[in-house]
Write a protein that holds these residues in place. Structure first.
Motif, PDB file in Angstrom:
ATOM      1  N   ILE B 146       0.861  -1.185   0.000  1.00 58.22           N
ATOM      2  CA  ILE B 146       0.000   0.000   0.000  1.00 58.22           C
ATOM      3  C   ILE B 146       0.896   1.233   0.000  1.00 58.22           C
ATOM      4  O   ILE B 146       1.828   1.338   0.803  1.00 58.22           O
ATOM      5  N   LEU B 147       0.626   2.155  -0.924  1.00 56.37           N
ATOM      6  CA  LEU B 147       1.399   3.400  -1.009  1.00 56.37           C
ATOM      7  C   LEU B 147       0.444   4.581  -0.872  1.00 56.37           C
ATOM      8  O   LEU B 147      -0.464   4.739  -1.688  1.00 56.37           O
ATOM      9  N   HIS B 148       0.642   5.369   0.151  1.00 60.02           N
ATOM     10  CA  HIS B 148      -0.193   6.556   0.344  1.00 60.02           C
ATOM     11  C   HIS B 148       0.441   7.768  -0.338  1.00 60.02           C
ATOM     12  O   HIS B 148       1.643   8.004  -0.188  1.00 60.02           O
ATOM     13  N   LEU B 149      -0.376   8.496  -1.086  1.00 62.10           N
ATOM     14  CA  LEU B 149       0.054   9.771  -1.664  1.00 62.10           C
ATOM     15  C   LEU B 149      -0.534  10.841  -0.751  1.00 62.10           C
ATOM     16  O   LEU B 149      -1.689  11.246  -0.903  1.00 62.10           O
ATOM     17  N   THR B 150       0.240  11.255   0.224  1.00 58.86           N
ATOM     18  CA  THR B 150      -0.303  12.064   1.315  1.00 58.86           C
ATOM     19  C   THR B 150      -0.392  13.545   0.983  1.00 58.86           C
ATOM     20  O   THR B 150      -0.885  14.327   1.794  1.00 58.86           O
ATOM     21  N   GLU B 170      -6.275   5.174  -6.344  1.00 60.47           N
ATOM     22  CA  GLU B 170      -7.416   5.847  -5.732  1.00 60.47           C
ATOM     23  C   GLU B 170      -7.112   7.332  -5.576  1.00 60.47           C
ATOM     24  O   GLU B 170      -5.997   7.705  -5.197  1.00 60.47           O
ATOM     25  N   ILE B 172      -8.497  10.723  -3.599  1.00 61.34           N
ATOM     26  CA  ILE B 172      -9.300  11.073  -2.428  1.00 61.34           C
ATOM     27  C   ILE B 172      -9.573  12.573  -2.452  1.00 61.34           C
ATOM     28  O   ILE B 172      -8.645  13.375  -2.604  1.00 61.34           O
ATOM     29  N   THR B 261      -5.532  13.892  -2.119  1.00 60.29           N
ATOM     30  CA  THR B 261      -4.560  12.858  -1.759  1.00 60.29           C
ATOM     31  C   THR B 261      -4.929  11.588  -2.522  1.00 60.29           C
ATOM     32  O   THR B 261      -5.911  11.563  -3.264  1.00 60.29           O
ATOM     33  N   GLY B 262      -4.148  10.560  -2.336  1.00 61.18           N
ATOM     34  CA  GLY B 262      -4.437   9.347  -3.085  1.00 61.18           C
ATOM     35  C   GLY B 262      -3.813   8.124  -2.455  1.00 61.18           C
ATOM     36  O   GLY B 262      -3.112   8.192  -1.436  1.00 61.18           O
ATOM     37  N   ARG B 263      -4.091   7.007  -3.079  1.00 66.58           N
ATOM     38  CA  ARG B 263      -3.575   5.743  -2.566  1.00 66.58           C
ATOM     39  C   ARG B 263      -3.384   4.807  -3.761  1.00 66.58           C
ATOM     40  O   ARG B 263      -4.190   4.820  -4.692  1.00 66.58           O
TER      41      ARG B 263
END
Lengths: 243, 271
Positions: B146-150, B170, B172, B261-263
């Protein structure tokens, strides 16, 4: 159980698994069961989750909170649940069955009456079976709408961060129930068999849930997987389904 | 933690088969490349594309019934054969280090030789050599990354370790984001892939999913999901190609999202 393998000539036998009525694994990153039953996640507020590298992100309304965790030395991904309601529209009518839930304890055990696994109507009334917290321990309960029977294994209750597997069965014909508990990969601790309970017909709609009793009594876990099988599955068979 | 190997969900130890050697476990897949011979003494020219795989996997070990009798060895041998000849095999290896990898293949052969110097029909254990031809060139990680684009418009490393991976992306929302764009860049910053979510507004309770495995785009508004299969433009679906990464130099593909943001999550493959 053993018997002739349906793909062979009947001259060989091997152990095969009871039919898995329901399998859901968080590592598939889908709310749907493996059989295609759509899962419904409801959480009206934003809530945070960690990624594989430890970065936190707020997930909005009803967005699944997939989160990485190290479980018994393995890198695993689970569904973080606190105010989250996750359910599937499925009916396990009154019959013998067995199941297993795998999760990381995150606080449910400290909430008296909180639900971990539940199958019944949304109101939490009438015939149902569930795993819930009572007296600081997880109990398995089977209700026929009039009476209930319960099972509680011995040993310490899990604490936050521990990897837990709970396995249960409802015995066909008698309605006797049993619950097994394994913490951090240790050998299972079994409860005794409860007294029997008569089966009654279930009405619809019924839903299978993780982390609540009906739509209330919500807990807090990192859910890894859930399997329910018709019949009397063994521990190895249920573990294989979640592998 | 002891390593384990399962076939179609069954630990081989429960079939009373204890693996000892697994040639091909850590090996790379077969690779072939076209050669064009140049007349004279100039040698050859190499020509793409390079093709990879399949992988041959051999599992060697001992079949030893818990209750070691001749009759039980016969039963165990038949049970093992029945299980591994059951069509498509899904092999899952859990290393002692905790990494869980899976690959699919089909049965090629299973040689079961009773351990004996003189009376092979009267022995209670056997040496087993199980050969499997894998459909895929690479092992797949069972657990996703899992990689969060914060943050918006910020490059985040896609840390591939071995092979390529197909992501689920994803976006957000915050207040009133329109047309978010994912951009995949090479380590030098040049754009490799770019995908725009067209005519989509994402507020604080909304998110969108672009599944590169299925080619579907789904938008969730206040928990209500709807498909928008035509609501995108650009490169979609796409994959993360490990050949664009240089882990030994700490240089990776990067992924960013233009707003909000994204994931991203993906199942890595490994040699």
């Amino acid at each position: 159980m053993t018997g002739p393998h349906p793909m062979l000539d009947g001259d060989q036998s091997l152990t095969y698994m009871p039919r898995h009525a329901f399998v859901w694994q968080a590592k598939e990153l889908s709310l749907n069961s493996q059989g295609g039953l759509p899962g419904a996640l409801v959480r009206t507020s934003g809530a945070a989750a960690l990624d594989s590298f430890g970065a936190s992100l707020t997930c909005p309304h009803s967005m699944p909170r997939w989160e990485r965790a190290v479980v018994s030395g393995k890198d695993r991904v689970g569904l973080k649940m606190s105010t989250d309601l996750l359910s599937w529209d499925t009916l396990f009518a009154a019959r013998g069955l067995g199941g297993m839930v795998e999760f990381i304890e995150a606080g449910t055990i400290n909430v008296e009456g909180a639900g971990l696994v539940y199958c019944g109507n949304d109101a939490g009334s009438g015939p149902e079976w569930d795993i819930r917290v009572s007296g600081g321990q997880y109990w398995f309960n089977f209700q026929n709408g009039t009476s209930y029977v319960s099972a509680l294994p011995g040993g310490a209750a899990p604490t936050a961060g521990q990897h837990v597997r709970l396995r249960w069965r409802i015995e066909a014909g008698t309605g006797r129930v049993q619950l097994w508990k394994s913490i951090d990969g240790a050998a299972e601790i079994a409860s005794g068999l409860s007294p029997g309970l008569s089966f009654v017909a279930w009405s619809t709609p019924q839903r299978l849930r993780i982390n609540s009793l009906g739509t209330g009594s919500v807990g807090s876990v990192l859910a890894l997987g859930l399997v329910v099988a018709i019949g009397d599955p063994t521990q190895a068979q249920l573990l294989a389904a979640l592998s | 933690m002891a390593g384990t190997i399962t076939i179609n969900g069954v630990d081989l130890r429960t079939l009373e088969f204890y693996h000892e050697r697994i040639p091909g476990l850590l090996s790379g897949p077969e690779q072939s490349i076209r050669e064009i011979k140049v007349p004279g003494t100039a040698g050859v020219l190499f020509s793409g594309p390079v093709t990879v795989g399949p992988r041959e996997l051999t599992i060697q070990g001992t079949l030893l019934p818990t209750s070691a009798t001749i009759a039980n060895l016969d039963v165990a041998a038949k049970r093992l054969l029945a299980w591994v000849r059951s069509g498509l095999l899904r092999i899952v290896c859990t290393s002692g280090g905790g990494q869980i990898l899976a690959i699919e293949g089909t049965y090629v052969s299973c040689e079961i030789v009773p351990k004996s110097d003189d009376r092979p029909l009267d022995r209670v254990a056997a040496e087993v050599t199980l050969k499997i031809r894998c459909r895929e060139a690479y092992w797949r990680s069972v657990e996703p990354t899992i990689l969060h684009l914060t943050a918006a418009a910020t490059r985040f490393d896609v840390r591939l370790r071995g092979g390529s991976a197909t992501p689920i992306l994803e976006a957000i929302g915050t207040a009133g984001i329109t047309n978010p764009t994912w951009t995949l860049r090479r380590p030098d910053g040049s754009v490799l892939k770019s995908m725009l979510l067209a005519s989509v507004t994402l507020d604080a309770n909304d998110y969108a999913i672009a599944d590169c495995r299925t080619g579907r785009v789904i938008v969730s508004n206040n928990g209500a999901q709807s498909g928008t299969d035509s609501g995108w433009s650009g490169d979609f679906p796409f994959s993360f190609d490990h050949r664009e990464c240089y882990p030994e130099l700490g240089q990776y593909l990067t992924l960013e999202i233009s707003a909000g943001t994204g994931r991203a999550y993906y199942w890595e493959t490994e040699e």
